[in-house]
Design an enzyme around this catalytic site. Structure first.
Site, PDB file in Angstrom:
ATOM      1  N   LYS A 169     -40.221  11.484  20.050  1.00 15.13           N
ATOM      2  CA  LYS A 169     -39.035  12.080  19.411  1.00 15.13           C
ATOM      3  C   LYS A 169     -38.082  12.626  20.468  1.00 15.13           C
ATOM      4  O   LYS A 169     -36.883  12.351  20.447  1.00 15.13           O
ATOM      5  CB  LYS A 169     -39.449  13.213  18.464  1.00 15.13           C
ATOM      6  N   ASN A 170     -38.624  13.407  21.403  1.00 17.41           N
ATOM      7  CA  ASN A 170     -37.750  14.092  22.358  1.00 17.41           C
ATOM      8  C   ASN A 170     -37.138  13.160  23.397  1.00 17.41           C
ATOM      9  O   ASN A 170     -36.192  13.536  24.085  1.00 17.41           O
ATOM     10  CB  ASN A 170     -38.507  15.233  23.052  1.00 17.41           C
ATOM     11  N   CYS A 207     -35.235  24.396  14.843  1.00 17.58           N
ATOM     12  CA  CYS A 207     -36.373  25.297  14.641  1.00 17.58           C
ATOM     13  C   CYS A 207     -35.972  26.739  14.909  1.00 17.58           C
ATOM     14  O   CYS A 207     -35.227  27.016  15.846  1.00 17.58           O
ATOM     15  CB  CYS A 207     -37.494  24.937  15.597  1.00 17.58           C
ATOM     16  N   ARG A 240     -32.057  30.357  21.510  1.00 17.63           N
ATOM     17  CA  ARG A 240     -31.711  29.001  21.958  1.00 17.63           C
ATOM     18  C   ARG A 240     -30.206  28.767  22.119  1.00 17.63           C
ATOM     19  O   ARG A 240     -29.616  27.926  21.436  1.00 17.63           O
ATOM     20  CB  ARG A 240     -32.300  27.961  21.012  1.00 17.63           C
ATOM     21  N   PRO A 241     -29.591  29.500  23.016  1.00 21.58           N
ATOM     22  CA  PRO A 241     -28.157  29.264  23.244  1.00 21.58           C
ATOM     23  C   PRO A 241     -27.910  27.959  24.002  1.00 21.58           C
ATOM     24  O   PRO A 241     -28.862  27.330  24.471  1.00 21.58           O
ATOM     25  CB  PRO A 241     -27.758  30.461  24.106  1.00 21.58           C
ATOM     26  N   VAL A 242     -26.629  27.567  24.098  1.00 21.99           N
ATOM     27  CA  VAL A 242     -26.280  26.363  24.864  1.00 21.99           C
ATOM     28  C   VAL A 242     -25.344  26.719  26.017  1.00 21.99           C
ATOM     29  O   VAL A 242     -24.579  25.889  26.488  1.00 21.99           O
ATOM     30  CB  VAL A 242     -25.653  25.252  23.973  1.00 21.99           C
ATOM     31  N   LEU A 300     -25.883  27.199  29.133  1.00 23.52           N
ATOM     32  CA  LEU A 300     -26.065  26.459  30.396  1.00 23.52           C
ATOM     33  C   LEU A 300     -25.407  25.074  30.315  1.00 23.52           C
ATOM     34  O   LEU A 300     -24.848  24.594  31.304  1.00 23.52           O
ATOM     35  CB  LEU A 300     -27.558  26.326  30.724  1.00 23.52           C
ATOM     36  N   ASP A 330     -44.371  22.867  23.568  1.00 22.49           N
ATOM     37  CA  ASP A 330     -44.506  22.102  22.319  1.00 22.49           C
ATOM     38  C   ASP A 330     -45.968  21.839  21.930  1.00 22.49           C
ATOM     39  O   ASP A 330     -46.229  21.305  20.852  1.00 22.49           O
ATOM     40  CB  ASP A 330     -43.750  20.775  22.411  1.00 22.49           C
ATOM     41  N   ARG A 377     -39.969  16.414  10.656  1.00 24.65           N
ATOM     42  CA  ARG A 377     -38.942  16.242  11.688  1.00 24.65           C
ATOM     43  C   ARG A 377     -39.556  15.625  12.941  1.00 24.65           C
ATOM     44  O   ARG A 377     -38.868  14.934  13.684  1.00 24.65           O
ATOM     45  CB  ARG A 377     -38.311  17.599  12.057  1.00 24.65           C
TER      46      ARG A 377
END
Ligand code: UD1
Length: 416
Positions: free
Chosen positions: A22-23, A115, A120-122, A124, A303, A395
């Site tokens: 998936k990833n 999730c 979990r910011p973006v 960066l 994970d 998912r």
């Protein structure tokens, strides 16, 4: 919403094929916005997040269809807007930012969801893209990005962010000049993305190390690309064999990306033998306690944290699990406790007293990997475990019950 009903206590036996990752598949599918020609992907897992990505790509103007493990994309007239309705269900949607800026010079992407395992910011991703010449505004829950052609830049990530490294790789392959990513993520899925881009004609060096060098090219062409196998699904099936005291053959197991996991599992007493592309797993004796800290690759993956904690619950002795990647990734603890687990939390560390015999109970799935840990506990439990809200599980796992049942598991999906 569907639920899973598991009657535990059966040792799993047989062979199971590990699906495409998936990833790896998510960023690689978004990367198909970049070439001027059609692309075919093989070994694409049949998952809810993949369907979401296919819908999003079609909205963005990259015509995509996916069936029977293959996806085909064809470049069309691109549209820069990734709408909230789709993005809110999957954080990885933010991976369209880099490719859209590279191709269109603009992007409007809703701030991501996914999730509920932390903030979990973006930031960066944004800071690095700004170094390449992009400008950003945040309004009404959307990130608006614009640029007049991206240019190569020297970027040092404060943290080896997986998604950030992937977004920047995709932004840099068509940029003017050379981009150097320092403290880049080294995950096998990042390497798979780089290999796909190279097959399309990109000029990338250093993937799999913490310094990646990308020299921009004028255009990318199409290709056929097989997605790598899923090391997280593989780890989950190893845990399933171990927790039930069974024996499984994992077909197409991506062993080379699993050192940290296989070492810890071996320390716990799981027997694993590599047979070419396959891994034979057996567990006859009692599992032993271990101490694990999650880390960026090549460390132990976050994970597999929840699934490994299910194993720790039944192991002999007291284990510790320290989570260093996400600040809120212990939501499975409460639910495992309902099945009989003895776990105490101290900051970012869980102290797991082992030797527990799980007893079936109704539980609620929360995030994706937490759901997998409940399935594992349910497979080992005495009695019936009912897992509600398995939306997250779908998912990331390809109909897990259909893979487990032929191995002997008593597991059914029920529509509520
Ligand atoms: C990816 C994986 C996810 C895995 C994670 C870590 C996909 C689709 N998802 O997520 O399954 O758990 O890697 O291996 O591949 N962070 C920031 N600012 C940023 C970016 C990240 O603070 O701009 C923080 C996050 O909040 C988190 C940590 O860095 O605490 C790791 O995030 P990152 O490596 O970016 O993970 P994802 O790409 O979101």
């Amino acid at each position: 919403m569907d639920k899973l009903i598991i009657e535990g206590g059966v040792p799993l036996r047989g062979a199971v094929r590990i699906s495409g990752s998936k990833n790896a598949a998510l960023p690689i599918l978004f990367a198909s916005i970049l070439p001027d020609e059609p692309v075919t992907f093989l070994n694409v897992p049949n998952l809810r997040d993949i369907h979401t990505t296919v819908r999003l790509l079609n909205i963005l103007g990259c015509e995509t269809e996916c069936s029977d493990g293959a996806a085909h994309t064809r470049p069309g007239a691109l549209n820069p807007e990734a709408p909230y309705d789709l993005v809110k269900t999957m954080r990885a949607s933010v991976l369209c930012l880099g490719p859209l800026l590279a191709r269109l010079g603009k992007a409007k992407v809703a701030l991501p969801g996914g999730c509920a395992i932390g903030a979990r910011p973006v930031d960066l991703h944004i800071a690095a893209l700004e170094k390449m010449g992009a400008k950003f505004e945040l309004e009404g829950g959307y990130i608006y990005g614009t640029c007049r052609g991206l240019r190569g830049a020297h970027i040092h990530f404060d943290f080896p962010t997986v998604g950030g490294t992937e977004n920047l790789l995709m932004a840099a392959v068509l940029a003017k000049g050379e981009t150097v990513l320092e403290n880049a993520a080294r995950e096998p899925e990042v390497v798979d993305l780089a290999q796909f881009l190279v097959r399309c004609g990109a000029d990338i060096e250093g993937q799999g190390t913490s310094v990646i060098r990308i020299r921009g090219v004028k255009e990318l062409h199409g290709c056929t690309y097989p997605i790598m196998a899923d090391r997280i699904e593989a780890g989950t099936f190893i845990a399933a064999a171990a927790i039930t005291g069974g024996e499984l053959l994992l077909k197409q197991c991506p062993v080379e990306g699993m050192d940290a996991v296989l070492t810890k599992f071996a320390d716990m007493g799981i027997e694993m033998i590599q047979e070419g592309e396959n891994l034979r797993v057996a567990c006859e004796g009692q599992l032993q306690a271990v101490d694990v800290t999650t880390q960026p690759y090549p460390g132990f993956p976050t994970d597999l944290q929840a699934q490994t904690m299910a194993l720790m619950c039944v192991a002999l002795g007291t284990s510790t699990m320290k989570e260093t990647i996400f600040e809120n990734r212990f939501m499975h603890v409460q639910e495992l406790t309902r099945l009989g687990a003895d776990i105490r939390l101290s900051g970012n560390t869980a102290i797991v007293r082992g030797g527990v015999e799980f007893k079936g109970a109704p539980v609620m799935a929360s995030d994706l990997r937490a759901s997998a840990s409940l399935v594992l506990a349910g497979l080992a439990a005495d009695g019936v475990t009912e897992i509600q809200r398995i939306y997250h599980l779908d998912r990331g796992y390809e109909r897990i019950e259909d893979k487990l049942r032929p191995l002997g598991a008593r597991i059914v999906r029920v529509k509520e």
